[in-house]
Design a protein around this motif. Structure first.
Motif, PDB file in Angstrom:
ATOM      1  N   PRO A  36       0.832  -1.208   0.000  1.00 44.64           N
ATOM      2  CA  PRO A  36       0.000   0.000   0.000  1.00 44.64           C
ATOM      3  C   PRO A  36       0.866   1.256   0.000  1.00 44.64           C
ATOM      4  N   LYS A  37       0.457   2.247  -0.737  1.00 42.27           N
ATOM      5  CA  LYS A  37       1.159   3.527  -0.766  1.00 42.27           C
ATOM      6  C   LYS A  37       0.935   4.256   0.553  1.00 42.27           C
ATOM      7  N   PRO A  38       1.987   4.791   1.190  1.00 39.34           N
ATOM      8  CA  PRO A  38       1.802   5.486   2.466  1.00 39.34           C
ATOM      9  C   PRO A  38       0.930   6.732   2.303  1.00 39.34           C
ATOM     10  N   THR A  39       0.218   7.050   3.352  1.00 38.83           N
ATOM     11  CA  THR A  39      -0.595   8.266   3.391  1.00 38.83           C
ATOM     12  C   THR A  39       0.044   9.244   4.362  1.00 38.83           C
ATOM     13  N   PRO A  40       0.338  10.463   3.921  1.00 39.90           N
ATOM     14  CA  PRO A  40       0.988  11.402   4.839  1.00 39.90           C
ATOM     15  C   PRO A  40       0.045  11.888   5.924  1.00 39.90           C
ATOM     16  N   GLY A  41       0.564  11.957   7.170  1.00 39.77           N
ATOM     17  CA  GLY A  41      -0.187  12.542   8.256  1.00 39.77           C
ATOM     18  C   GLY A  41      -0.113  14.059   8.167  1.00 39.77           C
ATOM     19  N   PRO A  42      -0.726  14.771   9.091  1.00 39.58           N
ATOM     20  CA  PRO A  42      -0.764  16.241   9.021  1.00 39.58           C
ATOM     21  C   PRO A  42       0.606  16.908   9.053  1.00 39.58           C
ATOM     22  N   ASP A  43       1.602  16.236   9.635  1.00 38.51           N
ATOM     23  CA  ASP A  43       2.936  16.829   9.741  1.00 38.51           C
ATOM     24  C   ASP A  43       3.954  16.138   8.843  1.00 38.51           C
ATOM     25  N   ASP A  44       3.487  15.340   7.885  1.00 40.74           N
ATOM     26  CA  ASP A  44       4.381  14.503   7.081  1.00 40.74           C
ATOM     27  C   ASP A  44       4.560  15.013   5.663  1.00 40.74           C
ATOM     28  N   VAL A  45       5.683  14.577   5.083  1.00 46.49           N
ATOM     29  CA  VAL A  45       5.983  14.792   3.670  1.00 46.49           C
ATOM     30  C   VAL A  45       6.038  13.425   3.003  1.00 46.49           C
ATOM     31  N   LEU A  46       5.345  13.274   1.894  1.00 48.64           N
ATOM     32  CA  LEU A  46       5.389  12.024   1.127  1.00 48.64           C
ATOM     33  C   LEU A  46       6.290  12.240  -0.076  1.00 48.64           C
ATOM     34  N   ILE A  47       7.331  11.406  -0.180  1.00 48.92           N
ATOM     35  CA  ILE A  47       8.324  11.539  -1.250  1.00 48.92           C
ATOM     36  C   ILE A  47       8.119  10.456  -2.298  1.00 48.92           C
ATOM     37  N   ARG A  48       8.083  10.854  -3.556  1.00 45.62           N
ATOM     38  CA  ARG A  48       8.131   9.898  -4.660  1.00 45.62           C
ATOM     39  C   ARG A  48       9.610   9.617  -4.909  1.00 45.62           C
ATOM     40  N   VAL A  49      10.054   8.456  -4.501  1.00 44.17           N
ATOM     41  CA  VAL A  49      11.482   8.158  -4.454  1.00 44.17           C
ATOM     42  C   VAL A  49      12.030   7.829  -5.843  1.00 44.17           C
ATOM     43  N   HIS A  50      13.145   8.471  -6.171  1.00 44.79           N
ATOM     44  CA  HIS A  50      13.843   8.171  -7.419  1.00 44.79           C
ATOM     45  C   HIS A  50      15.053   7.286  -7.176  1.00 44.79           C
ATOM     46  N   ALA A  51      15.762   7.526  -6.069  1.00 43.88           N
ATOM     47  CA  ALA A  51      16.975   6.753  -5.799  1.00 43.88           C
ATOM     48  C   ALA A  51      17.208   6.650  -4.297  1.00 43.88           C
ATOM     49  N   SER A  52      17.835   5.552  -3.910  1.00 41.73           N
ATOM     50  CA  SER A  52      18.244   5.325  -2.528  1.00 41.73           C
ATOM     51  C   SER A  52      19.610   4.645  -2.612  1.00 41.73           C
ATOM     52  N   THR A  53      20.127   4.193  -1.488  1.00 42.25           N
ATOM     53  CA  THR A  53      21.343   3.392  -1.514  1.00 42.25           C
ATOM     54  C   THR A  53      21.135   2.137  -0.683  1.00 42.25           C
ATOM     55  N   VAL A  54      21.880   1.102  -1.022  1.00 45.22           N
ATOM     56  CA  VAL A  54      21.950  -0.090  -0.184  1.00 45.22           C
ATOM     57  C   VAL A  54      23.227   0.063   0.631  1.00 45.22           C
ATOM     58  N   SER A  55      23.057   0.297   1.922  1.00 46.17           N
ATOM     59  CA  SER A  55      24.184   0.621   2.798  1.00 46.17           C
ATOM     60  C   SER A  55      24.589  -0.567   3.662  1.00 46.17           C
ATOM     61  N   VAL A  56      25.671  -0.380   4.396  1.00 42.84           N
ATOM     62  CA  VAL A  56      26.096  -1.389   5.362  1.00 42.84           C
ATOM     63  C   VAL A  56      24.998  -1.602   6.408  1.00 42.84           C
ATOM     64  N   ALA A  57      24.264  -0.544   6.750  1.00 41.78           N
ATOM     65  CA  ALA A  57      23.174  -0.682   7.716  1.00 41.78           C
ATOM     66  C   ALA A  57      22.092  -1.620   7.181  1.00 41.78           C
ATOM     67  N   ASP A  58      21.790  -1.532   5.887  1.00 47.30           N
ATOM     68  CA  ASP A  58      20.820  -2.449   5.284  1.00 47.30           C
ATOM     69  C   ASP A  58      21.341  -3.878   5.331  1.00 47.30           C
ATOM     70  N   TYR A  59      22.617  -4.041   5.038  1.00 50.81           N
ATOM     71  CA  TYR A  59      23.241  -5.366   5.114  1.00 50.81           C
ATOM     72  C   TYR A  59      23.119  -5.942   6.524  1.00 50.81           C
ATOM     73  N   ARG A  60      23.426  -5.129   7.530  1.00 51.70           N
ATOM     74  CA  ARG A  60      23.372  -5.621   8.913  1.00 51.70           C
ATOM     75  C   ARG A  60      21.946  -5.969   9.319  1.00 51.70           C
TER      76      ARG A  60
ATOM     77  N   ARG B 153      19.464  -6.933   7.341  1.00 54.02           N
ATOM     78  CA  ARG B 153      19.031  -8.140   6.630  1.00 54.02           C
ATOM     79  C   ARG B 153      19.687  -9.400   7.175  1.00 54.02           C
ATOM     80  N   SER B 154      20.986  -9.329   7.422  1.00 51.97           N
ATOM     81  CA  SER B 154      21.745 -10.513   7.810  1.00 51.97           C
ATOM     82  C   SER B 154      21.862 -10.699   9.317  1.00 51.97           C
ATOM     83  N   ARG B 155      21.587  -9.611  10.066  1.00 53.84           N
ATOM     84  CA  ARG B 155      21.815  -9.564  11.520  1.00 53.84           C
ATOM     85  C   ARG B 155      23.283  -9.872  11.857  1.00 53.84           C
ATOM     86  N   ASP B 156      24.165  -9.461  10.945  1.00 50.56           N
ATOM     87  CA  ASP B 156      25.609  -9.569  11.170  1.00 50.56           C
ATOM     88  C   ASP B 156      26.050  -8.268  11.829  1.00 50.56           C
TER      89      ASP B 156
END
Length: 339
Positions: free
Chosen positions: A21-45, A47-50
């Motif tokens: 489901p597409k997120p719905t912004p609350g009264p204090d929120d900004v909804l971003i149409r994402v073009h790019a992100s990164t896969v970081s070491v934090a994402d690796y940790r 996912r793997s719990r390493d």
């Protein structure tokens, strides 16, 4: 919306694309149409719990005990404001922005939601979405640590792990501030960090910087193999040890080590901050911080992006393109013409 999702912990193959489901912004929120992100070491940790040594018990608390607590990873996002809540005044639909989502994740999806006063800022005007995304995680983290150490003109700074996402940003930002920078990395990445501004490069396979007898005003530890006890004598009196990565022992001993040595050891926790992100944007627009992209993958190839990060040999950032590059460029040009 389409999103990269993981429903169980494990290797890169557990990450796949689903319709959510597409997120719905609350009264204090900004909804971003994402073009790019990164896969970081934090994402690796996540996912793997390493996790760093001794922090195994944080895994269930932070990421979930039996299954992932937050199924969509991605600590950062670059994109266009899709919608804003009724109380939002700082951003409007059509604004090009970057966001540090932090531990709430959610950047590996076509839409991401963030509070207006969270880690969100207007995108650097001189960069496209891929390049802008590559500055967020590393730049935000590097600025946070360098700020807390008060790094500035005339300081001597050593960055251990200078070719990664945080390290490459730390080299550039410290140099931008007028510091003399020594970079520690592999010989294969020496030319890269020289191009980023490092005054001296140490190949860790040939030289142990902690045994050279040289001292620095600040040591930025981005690898996890240089605990305070090993490098204390390499830090000048009143200097700072900046543990971007730390194990449990280092965390528990940080306060005592700081008190005993008289050297600053700030927490490795970096809360998302719009002020820090705005500083990253300003440095990038001034030419003091340029993107370092190892590779870029489409959303459907998210498992391959995770595999690249899992090698531990990426240079800078692994970009995840949520929207096609051509589509993103068209929107960027349309927004520029409207502006």
């Amino acid at each position: 919306m389409r999103a990269a999702v993981y429903r169980r912990f494990g290797g890169p193959e557990v990450v796949h694309v689903e319709e959510l489901p597409k997120p719905t912004p609350g009264p204090d929120d900004v909804l971003i149409r994402v073009h790019a992100s990164t896969v970081s070491v934090a994402d690796y940790r996540a996912r793997s719990r390493d996790l760093p040594k001794g922090l195994w018990f944080f895994g269930p608390l932070t990421f979930g005990a039996f299954r992932p607590r937050i199924p969509v990873l991605g600590m950062d996002a670059a994109g266009v404001v899709e919608a804003v809540g009724a109380n939002v005044t700082r951003f409007s639909p059509g604004d090009e922005v970057i966001a540090m989502l932090g531990s709430k994740f959610g950047g590996h999806a076509e839409y991401a939601r963030i509070p207006e006063h969270g880690g969100i800022a207007l995108k650097p005007a001189n960069l496209d979405f891929d390049d802008a995304a590559s500055l967020i995680f590393g730049g935000h983290t590097a600025v946070s640590f360098l700020d807390r150490a008060g790094v500035g003109a005339g300081d001597e700074v050593l960055v251990n792990g200078a070719s990664g996402a945080v390290g490459s940003a730390a080299v550039q930002i410290a140099k931008h501030r007028g510091a003399t920078v020594t970079a520690v990395c592999s010989g294969a990445n020496a030319e890269l960090v020289r191009e980023l501004g490092a005054d001296r490069v140490i190949d860790y396979a040939e030289t142990d910087f902690a045994s050279e007898g040289l001292t620095y005003d600040a040591i930025v530890e981005c690898v996890g193999n240089a605990p305070f006890e090993r490098v204390e004598s390499s830090i000048k009196p009143g200097g700072a040890y900046l543990p971007v990565i730390s194990d449990l022992r280092g965390m528990l001993r940080a306060r005592g080590n700081a008190r005993r040595s008289g050297k600053a050891i700030p927490s490795s926790s970096v809360p998302s901050s719009p002020t820090l992100l705005a500083e990253v944007v300003a440095i990038a627009e001034q030419g003091g911080l340029r993107p370092v992209i190892d590779s870029a993958y489409g959303l459907d190839d998210v498992a391959e992006a995770h595999r690249r990060v899992a090698t531990g040999h990426k240079r800078g950032n692994v970009v995840l393109r949520i929207r096609g590059a051509e589509e993103g460029a068209a929107e960027h040009h349309a927004a520029a013409e409207q502006g």
